[in-house]
Design a protein around this motif. Sequence first.
Motif, short mmCIF file in Angstrom:
data_model
loop_
_atom_site.label_atom_id
_atom_site.label_comp_id
_atom_site.label_asym_id
_atom_site.label_seq_id
_atom_site.Cartn_x
_atom_site.Cartn_y
_atom_site.Cartn_z
N UNK A 1 0.33 -3.61 7.36
CA UNK A 1 1.07 -3.63 8.52
C UNK A 1 1.78 -5.03 9.33
N UNK A 2 2.60 -4.87 9.95
CA UNK A 2 3.52 -6.17 10.41
C UNK A 2 3.30 -6.12 11.87
N UNK A 3 2.83 -7.26 12.46
CA UNK A 3 2.59 -7.23 13.84
C UNK A 3 3.79 -8.07 14.47
N UNK A 4 4.48 -7.69 15.41
CA UNK A 4 5.44 -8.31 15.79
C UNK A 4 5.23 -9.43 16.98
N UNK A 5 6.07 -10.51 16.87
CA UNK A 5 5.43 -11.51 17.74
C UNK A 5 6.83 -12.19 18.38
N UNK A 6 6.82 -13.04 19.24
CA UNK A 6 7.99 -13.75 19.78
C UNK A 6 8.50 -14.89 18.69
N UNK A 7 9.73 -15.24 18.86
CA UNK A 7 10.29 -16.06 18.11
C UNK A 7 9.59 -17.53 18.09
N UNK A 8 9.43 -18.07 16.73
CA UNK A 8 8.71 -19.49 16.69
C UNK A 8 7.51 -19.24 16.45
N UNK A 9 7.02 -18.13 16.53
CA UNK A 9 5.58 -17.93 16.13
C UNK A 9 5.06 -17.46 14.76
N UNK A 10 4.06 -17.29 14.13
CA UNK A 10 3.84 -16.66 12.90
C UNK A 10 3.49 -15.19 13.17
N UNK A 11 3.73 -14.29 12.07
CA UNK A 11 3.51 -13.01 12.11
C UNK A 11 2.42 -12.82 11.15
N UNK A 12 1.46 -11.96 11.56
CA UNK A 12 0.42 -11.37 10.89
C UNK A 12 0.61 -10.53 9.90
N UNK A 13 0.52 -10.40 8.59
CA UNK A 13 0.69 -9.51 7.49
C UNK A 13 -0.63 -8.99 7.13
N UNK A 14 -1.18 -8.01 7.17
CA UNK A 14 -2.47 -7.59 6.68
C UNK A 14 -2.44 -6.24 6.15
N UNK A 15 -3.44 -6.04 5.14
CA UNK A 15 -3.67 -4.61 4.78
C UNK A 15 -4.74 -4.47 3.67
N UNK A 16 -4.86 -3.36 3.18
CA UNK A 16 -6.01 -2.92 2.26
C UNK A 16 -5.44 -2.43 0.88
N UNK A 17 -5.70 -2.78 -0.07
CA UNK A 17 -5.62 -2.34 -1.52
C UNK A 17 -6.40 -1.44 -1.97
N UNK A 18 -6.08 -0.15 -2.32
CA UNK A 18 -7.03 0.94 -2.77
C UNK A 18 -6.57 1.53 -3.88
N UNK A 19 -7.42 2.09 -4.81
CA UNK A 19 -7.17 3.01 -5.72
C UNK A 19 -6.60 4.03 -5.32
N UNK A 20 -5.36 4.50 -5.93
CA UNK A 20 -4.41 5.44 -5.57
C UNK A 20 -5.27 6.95 -5.86
N UNK A 21 -5.90 6.93 -6.94
CA UNK A 21 -7.00 8.17 -7.21
C UNK A 21 -7.95 8.50 -6.54
N UNK A 22 -8.73 7.43 -6.19
CA UNK A 22 -10.12 7.79 -5.43
C UNK A 22 -10.14 7.14 -4.28
N UNK A 23 -9.17 6.28 -3.68
CA UNK A 23 -9.26 5.67 -2.32
C UNK A 23 -10.03 4.64 -2.21
N UNK A 24 -10.81 4.19 -3.19
CA UNK A 24 -11.73 3.18 -3.11
C UNK A 24 -11.23 1.92 -2.85
N UNK A 25 -11.69 0.93 -1.98
CA UNK A 25 -11.02 -0.40 -1.94
C UNK A 25 -10.91 -1.12 -3.13
#
Length: 70
Positions: A8-32
């Motif tokens: 996910x990408x959270x939007x912020x005002x110009x000049x700031x940093x943007x957090x990009x965060x997520x979770x990697x999971x196994x596509x078959x089992x859904x396990x992290x």
Amino acid sequence: MKIALLASLALAAAGQTFPIAGTVVDAGSGAPMQRVRVTLAPYGRLADQRAILTAGDGKFSFEVPKGKFV
């Protein structure tokens, strides 16, 4: 082994940093998936890439400036 990446990408005002965060999971089992290398680079500047390993719960996060990333 197939993996799925949810981010996910959270939007912020110009000049700031943007957090990009997520979770990697196994596509078959859904396990992290732990200790998976996630890379991010500014578009057109692959030499400036950043990398991080996912945590035990498959989560990762980056703080990046405004721009396009691959």
